[in-house]
Enzyme design. Structure first.
Site, PDB file in Angstrom:
ATOM      1  N   MET A  41     -16.667  -1.204 -20.849  1.00  0.00           N
ATOM      2  CA  MET A  41     -15.256  -0.867 -21.019  1.00  0.00           C
ATOM      3  C   MET A  41     -14.349  -2.064 -20.708  1.00  0.00           C
ATOM      4  SD  MET A  41     -13.004   2.171 -19.287  1.00  0.00           S
ATOM      5  CE  MET A  41     -13.392   1.898 -17.583  1.00  0.00           C
ATOM      6  N   GLY A  83     -15.118  -5.309 -20.068  1.00  0.00           N
ATOM      7  CA  GLY A  83     -15.469  -6.535 -20.804  1.00  0.00           C
ATOM      8  C   GLY A  83     -14.846  -6.532 -22.195  1.00  0.00           C
ATOM      9  N   LEU A 118     -29.399  -9.060 -17.234  1.00  0.00           N
ATOM     10  CA  LEU A 118     -28.834  -9.988 -16.246  1.00  0.00           C
ATOM     11  C   LEU A 118     -29.541  -9.910 -14.893  1.00  0.00           C
ATOM     12  CD1 LEU A 118     -25.059  -9.487 -17.151  1.00  0.00           C
ATOM     13  CD2 LEU A 118     -26.477 -11.465 -17.709  1.00  0.00           C
ATOM     14  N   GLY A 131     -14.872  -6.837  -8.758  1.00  0.00           N
ATOM     15  CA  GLY A 131     -15.374  -5.997  -7.672  1.00  0.00           C
ATOM     16  C   GLY A 131     -14.856  -4.592  -7.831  1.00  0.00           C
ATOM     17  N   SER A 132     -14.490  -3.975  -6.712  1.00  0.00           N
ATOM     18  CA  SER A 132     -14.056  -2.579  -6.757  1.00  0.00           C
ATOM     19  C   SER A 132     -13.305  -2.248  -5.467  1.00  0.00           C
ATOM     20  CB  SER A 132     -15.288  -1.696  -6.863  1.00  0.00           C
ATOM     21  OG  SER A 132     -14.967  -0.376  -6.505  1.00  0.00           O
ATOM     22  N   SER A 133     -12.452  -1.247  -5.536  1.00  0.00           N
ATOM     23  CA  SER A 133     -11.745  -0.807  -4.317  1.00  0.00           C
ATOM     24  C   SER A 133     -12.707  -0.164  -3.313  1.00  0.00           C
ATOM     25  CB  SER A 133     -10.638   0.188  -4.674  1.00  0.00           C
ATOM     26  OG  SER A 133     -11.198   1.311  -5.315  1.00  0.00           O
ATOM     27  N   CYS A 134     -13.951   0.121  -3.749  1.00  0.00           N
ATOM     28  CA  CYS A 134     -14.962   0.694  -2.818  1.00  0.00           C
ATOM     29  C   CYS A 134     -15.316  -0.267  -1.686  1.00  0.00           C
ATOM     30  CB  CYS A 134     -16.260   1.000  -3.551  1.00  0.00           C
ATOM     31  SG  CYS A 134     -16.074   2.148  -4.868  1.00  0.00           S
ATOM     32  N   TYR A 171     -23.335   0.216  -3.455  1.00  0.00           N
ATOM     33  CA  TYR A 171     -22.531  -0.448  -4.492  1.00  0.00           C
ATOM     34  C   TYR A 171     -21.483  -1.352  -3.844  1.00  0.00           C
ATOM     35  CZ  TYR A 171     -18.941  -0.323  -8.309  1.00  0.00           C
ATOM     36  OH  TYR A 171     -17.998  -0.608  -9.258  1.00  0.00           O
ATOM     37  N   LYS A 180     -20.780  -5.451  -4.033  1.00  0.00           N
ATOM     38  CA  LYS A 180     -19.492  -6.039  -4.447  1.00  0.00           C
ATOM     39  C   LYS A 180     -18.952  -6.994  -3.371  1.00  0.00           C
ATOM     40  CE  LYS A 180     -18.899  -4.067  -8.471  1.00  0.00           C
ATOM     41  NZ  LYS A 180     -19.045  -4.887  -9.694  1.00  0.00           N
ATOM     42  N   ASN A 191      -9.552   2.678  -9.663  1.00  0.00           N
ATOM     43  CA  ASN A 191     -10.342   3.426 -10.655  1.00  0.00           C
ATOM     44  C   ASN A 191      -9.787   3.140 -12.044  1.00  0.00           C
ATOM     45  OD1 ASN A 191     -11.946   5.127  -8.754  1.00  0.00           O
ATOM     46  ND2 ASN A 191      -9.886   5.777  -8.162  1.00  0.00           N
ATOM     47  N   HIS A 197     -17.295   8.472 -14.278  1.00  0.00           N
ATOM     48  CA  HIS A 197     -16.230   8.516 -13.281  1.00  0.00           C
ATOM     49  C   HIS A 197     -15.363   9.762 -13.501  1.00  0.00           C
ATOM     50  CE1 HIS A 197     -16.952   4.046 -12.894  1.00  0.00           C
ATOM     51  NE2 HIS A 197     -17.016   4.490 -11.663  1.00  0.00           N
ATOM     52  N   TRP A 215     -15.354  19.340  -8.807  1.00  0.00           N
ATOM     53  CA  TRP A 215     -15.994  19.024  -7.514  1.00  0.00           C
ATOM     54  C   TRP A 215     -14.942  18.738  -6.443  1.00  0.00           C
ATOM     55  CZ3 TRP A 215     -20.968  15.630  -7.187  1.00  0.00           C
ATOM     56  CH2 TRP A 215     -22.010  16.282  -7.874  1.00  0.00           C
ATOM     57  N   ARG A 223      -6.151   9.598  -5.404  1.00  0.00           N
ATOM     58  CA  ARG A 223      -6.751   8.436  -6.047  1.00  0.00           C
ATOM     59  C   ARG A 223      -5.713   7.720  -6.932  1.00  0.00           C
ATOM     60  NH1 ARG A 223      -9.882   9.472  -2.813  1.00  0.00           N
ATOM     61  NH2 ARG A 223     -12.143   9.743  -2.921  1.00  0.00           N
TER      62      ARG A 223
HETATM   63  N1  NAP Z   1     -14.803   1.777 -14.345  1.00  0.00           N
HETATM   64  C1  NAP Z   1     -14.185   1.757 -13.178  1.00  0.00           C
HETATM   65  O1  NAP Z   1     -13.486   2.702 -12.807  1.00  0.00           O
HETATM   66  C2  NAP Z   1     -14.298   0.572 -12.270  1.00  0.00           C
HETATM   67  C3  NAP Z   1     -13.620   0.607 -11.052  1.00  0.00           C
HETATM   68  C4  NAP Z   1     -13.711  -0.466 -10.197  1.00  0.00           C
HETATM   69  C5  NAP Z   1     -14.450  -1.557 -10.571  1.00  0.00           C
HETATM   70  N2  NAP Z   1     -15.100  -1.578 -11.752  1.00  0.00           N
HETATM   71  C6  NAP Z   1     -15.875  -2.785 -12.059  1.00  0.00           C
HETATM   72  O2  NAP Z   1     -15.431  -3.326 -13.286  1.00  0.00           O
HETATM   73  C7  NAP Z   1     -16.534  -3.930 -13.961  1.00  0.00           C
HETATM   74  C8  NAP Z   1     -16.664  -3.355 -15.355  1.00  0.00           C
HETATM   75  O3  NAP Z   1     -16.875  -1.950 -15.278  1.00  0.00           O
HETATM   76  P1  NAP Z   1     -16.825  -1.032 -16.569  1.00  0.00           P
HETATM   77  O4  NAP Z   1     -16.135   0.213 -16.171  1.00  0.00           O
HETATM   78  O5  NAP Z   1     -16.368  -1.816 -17.742  1.00  0.00           O
HETATM   79  O6  NAP Z   1     -18.366  -0.653 -16.708  1.00  0.00           O
HETATM   80  P2  NAP Z   1     -19.244  -0.448 -18.030  1.00  0.00           P
HETATM   81  O7  NAP Z   1     -18.390   0.046 -19.153  1.00  0.00           O
HETATM   82  O8  NAP Z   1     -20.419   0.352 -17.605  1.00  0.00           O
HETATM   83  O9  NAP Z   1     -19.672  -1.920 -18.376  1.00  0.00           O
HETATM   84  C9  NAP Z   1     -20.642  -2.581 -17.640  1.00  0.00           C
HETATM   85  C10 NAP Z   1     -21.541  -3.269 -18.621  1.00  0.00           C
HETATM   86  O10 NAP Z   1     -22.549  -3.988 -17.883  1.00  0.00           O
HETATM   87  C11 NAP Z   1     -23.758  -3.816 -18.567  1.00  0.00           C
HETATM   88  N3  NAP Z   1     -24.872  -4.031 -17.685  1.00  0.00           N
HETATM   89  C12 NAP Z   1     -25.230  -3.325 -16.597  1.00  0.00           C
HETATM   90  N4  NAP Z   1     -26.358  -3.813 -16.070  1.00  0.00           N
HETATM   91  C13 NAP Z   1     -26.712  -4.874 -16.833  1.00  0.00           C
HETATM   92  C14 NAP Z   1     -27.801  -5.771 -16.814  1.00  0.00           C
HETATM   93  N5  NAP Z   1     -28.762  -5.691 -15.879  1.00  0.00           N
HETATM   94  N6  NAP Z   1     -27.867  -6.718 -17.768  1.00  0.00           N
HETATM   95  C15 NAP Z   1     -26.923  -6.790 -18.732  1.00  0.00           C
HETATM   96  N7  NAP Z   1     -25.871  -5.984 -18.810  1.00  0.00           N
HETATM   97  C16 NAP Z   1     -25.776  -5.010 -17.863  1.00  0.00           C
HETATM   98  C17 NAP Z   1     -23.716  -2.402 -19.072  1.00  0.00           C
HETATM   99  O11 NAP Z   1     -24.646  -2.187 -20.102  1.00  0.00           O
HETATM  100  P3  NAP Z   1     -25.366  -0.746 -20.221  1.00  0.00           P
HETATM  101  O12 NAP Z   1     -24.284   0.260 -20.291  1.00  0.00           O
HETATM  102  O13 NAP Z   1     -26.175  -0.872 -21.454  1.00  0.00           O
HETATM  103  O14 NAP Z   1     -26.189  -0.624 -18.980  1.00  0.00           O
HETATM  104  C18 NAP Z   1     -22.272  -2.320 -19.573  1.00  0.00           C
HETATM  105  O15 NAP Z   1     -22.154  -2.821 -20.870  1.00  0.00           O
HETATM  106  C19 NAP Z   1     -17.756  -3.690 -13.078  1.00  0.00           C
HETATM  107  O16 NAP Z   1     -17.945  -4.800 -12.249  1.00  0.00           O
HETATM  108  C20 NAP Z   1     -17.349  -2.517 -12.233  1.00  0.00           C
HETATM  109  O17 NAP Z   1     -18.035  -2.516 -11.008  1.00  0.00           O
HETATM  110  C21 NAP Z   1     -15.041  -0.543 -12.619  1.00  0.00           C
END
Ligand code: NAP
Length: 309
Positions: free
Chosen positions: A1, A3, A28, A93-96, A123, A127, A156, A170, A193, A200
């Protein structure tokens, strides 16, 4: 999402020369494969948005995967970038990372001020290690190699590209799916839940992407003036929080669900409140723009596009 949203933002700024890999193309957690990737592609900037991500249920069910995979991904990417001359990297990172009972709103200096929320501690530890890895590379290689690795901690996130899995998502994508399915099935009630009282903060993903690009491009002297070497991370928040009950009502309204909302207090619900203090980022000149109402409308459309595609 995130990226994909960062790429959309960079494209809008006229950038075209992206190097990307899907998870299937490059795992990775595989150090040798990541090194080979960097040696071949030699990028000059890295946005590290890949991580194993999920909500309470996923964090509770797969704690080993959450700590192991996230540590491996970030260690491999950050060191691989360094070994191949990358001077600018942004770690997400994350607010966690902040303690369960951190004073609200949570400022950057709340890090290490108390115990973490147990459900997502693995997690969060990964981070925190990512932040410290970036800071340590900056401290050791900043002067000698021009290394400038930055960390941002989003609230979030939600929006296009989200994961709407029935159990591993989420709260916003989970609610979007739940209310949509309840509407289609004419179900009289939806059960959420927890008690509905935890508060939040939610940030639309395009705001997150814009803030990420903003932080990546800040002049180093400006950033240094607002951060410390061993407390360099920057919060990225919307600036306001709401209760889960209010969120559920807002999602129900967006989806057009007419039934009632019940709360299952036997289920875990995490910290009582999580609101970031985004003063550091605001003082640097950035502010969130997308309201929850318009963000939710886009998220619901994205859910419909993903599930009917
Ligand atoms: N979403 C939130 O609410 C939130 C909140 C706070 C922080 N963040 C942080 O923001 C960043 C992006 O999150 P997002 O919500 O965009 O998550 P996402 O949509 O799940 O994107 C993460 C991507 O990383 C890939 N990935 C995971 N493990 C991998 C591996 N071993 N090798 C290669 N690719 C891998 C996933 O591929 P697959 O799906 O194929 O595994 C997915 O494409 C993360 O660092 C997350 O911790 C997100």
């Amino acid at each position: 999402m995130v990226g994909s949203a960062i790429m959309r933002t960079l494209e809008q700024k006229g950038m075209t020369n992206f190097v990307t890999r899907t998870h299937a193309e490059l795992d990775l957690t595989n150090q040798a494969a990541v090194q080979a990737f960097f040696e071949k592609e030699k990028p000059n900037q890295v946005y590290l948005a890949a991580a194993k991500v999920g909500g309470i249920h996923a964090n509770n069910t797969y704690p080993a995967e959450f700590i192991y995979q996230n540590l491996m991904v970030q260690n491999n990417v950050i060191d691989g970038a360094f070994q191949n001359g990358v001077q600018k990297l942004l770690f997400l990172g994350s607010s966690c990372i902040y303690p369960k009972l951190a004073p609200q709103p949570m400022a950057e200096d709340a890090l290490f001020s108390g115990p973490l929320e147990p459900t997502n501690e693995p997690y969060a530890i990964a981070k925190i290690a990512g932040i410290k890895l970036c800071e340590s590379y900056n401290r050791q290689y900043g002067v000698s190699h021009g290394v400038d690795y930055r960390s941002v901690m989003p609230a979030n996130l939600y929006g296009p590209g989200d994961n709407y899995h029935p159990e591993n998502s989420h709260v916003i994508p989970a609610l979007v799916r739940r209310f949509h399915e309840a509407k289609v099935a004419n179900a009289p009630a939806v059960t959420i839940w927890g008690s509905g009282t935890p508060r939040r903060e939610f940030l639309y993903v395009d705001d997150m992407a814009a803030a990420s690009v903003f932080v990546m491009n800040l002049p180093k002297a400006t950033l240094d003036a607002h951060t410390k070497h061993i407390q360099s991370h920057i919060n990225i928040g919307f600036g306001e929080d709401i209760t889960i009950k209010e969120l559920a009502e807002a999602v129900g309204k967006t989806v057009g669900y007419q039934g009632t909302i019940n709360f299952d207090t036997s289920k875990p619900e995490g910290s009582p409140r999580k609101l970031m203090d985004s003063n550091r980022l605001n003082a640097l000149g950035w502010q969130a723009k997308v309201s929850l109402e318009s963000g939710l409308a886009n998220a619901y459309q994205d859910f419909l596009d993903q599930t009917t595609a």
